[in-house]
Scaffold this active site. Structure first.
Site, PDB file in Angstrom:
ATOM      1  CB  SER A 133       2.677 -10.782   2.272  1.00  0.00           C
ATOM      2  OG  SER A 133       3.178  -9.916   1.276  1.00  0.00           O
ATOM      3  CE1 TYR A 146       2.965  -6.612   5.770  1.00  0.00           C
ATOM      4  CE2 TYR A 146       4.136  -7.425   3.846  1.00  0.00           C
ATOM      5  CZ  TYR A 146       2.957  -7.259   4.550  1.00  0.00           C
ATOM      6  OH  TYR A 146       1.783  -7.737   4.030  1.00  0.00           O
TER       7      TYR A 146
END
Length: 251
Positions: A133, A146
């Protein structure tokens, strides 16, 4: 020789797009997901083999690779997609969510890679592709689990690149900004209700605030990079971070 692929998170979103894209260019694919009904339907639609597994369990990770090998004859490409997001401040982040997130997004890629390693080496064309990401390279508040997990993936990716190099095994990470997946669509709707603004405004002012290109990515955009990294054309690309971040990190 026909090359095979194992893709996690194949029931929807980026995982499903990766399965479909690899199938379109001729790869036999094992699609792994904890969502049995959705996973089976997605696999049937693309002609992939479905493997049901809860990848927070190391034994299930090993079993998923074993089933893929049994059904496809080997694993030449491993694409680690499965994951989830959770918004919370550090002092309010539930312990059980932290543990589940790291189990699925850090430990599972390790266990899957370890089990698949002999087949990747034997292939002579082994590929390990992590879906990271933009949060693999930068941080945002309220995303401690995350961000931590996505940063950790880069360490694993780089070590696998160094150890795999002598065997022709490449290891890379594809790191997109926000992608229009069912999960992200739900987050947009939630924030629209919370903030009292339109979903389009949430996209522009919240999700795309840091981006130079004010347009959400699609799962197919990410899958296109995966397809290229899996190809022979990318034989010399390893240990690299492929950002599709709309200019986010150019600041």
């Amino acid at each position: 020789m026909t090359r095979t692929a194992l893709v996690t998170g194949g029931a929807s979103g980026i995982g499903r797009a990766c399965v479909e894209t690899l199938r379109e260019v001729g790869y036999p694919v094992a699609s792994v997901d904890v969502d049995e009904a959705g996973g089976r339907e997605a696999a049937r639609a693309s002609g992939a083999a479905f493997v049901h597994a809860d990848l927070t369990d190391p034994a299930a990770c090993r079993g998923a690779v074993d089933q893929a090998v049994e059904r496809l004859g080997g694993v030449d490409v491993l694409v680690n997609v499965a994951g989830f997001q959770h918004l919370a401040a550090i002092d309010d982040f539930a312990d059980e969510v932290w543990d589940a997130m790291l189990a699925l997004m850090v430990s599972a890629p390790f266990h899957l890679t370890k089990r698949a390693w002999p087949y990747l080496v034997r292939s002579g064309h082994g590929r390990v592709i992590h879906i990271g990401s933009v949060h693999s390279t930068v941080a945002s508040p309220f995303k401690v689990g995350y961000v931590t997990a996505k940063h950790a993936l880069l360490g694993h990716m780089r070590v696998a690149a160094l150890e795999g190099g002598p065997h022709g095994v490449t290891s890379n990470a594809v790191c997109p900004a926000y992608v229009r997946t069912p999960l992200v669509e739900a987050q947009i709707e939630d924030q629209a209700r919370t903030r009292g603004i339109a979903p389009a405004e949430v996209e522009e002012k919240v999700f795309l605030e840091q981006a130079a290109i004010k347009r959400m990515l699609t799962p197919r955009d990410v899958a296109a990079s995966v397809r290229w990294l899996a190809s022979e054309a990318a034989w010399g690309i390893t240990g690299s971070v492929h950002t599709i971040d709309l200019g986010w990190t150019a600041r």
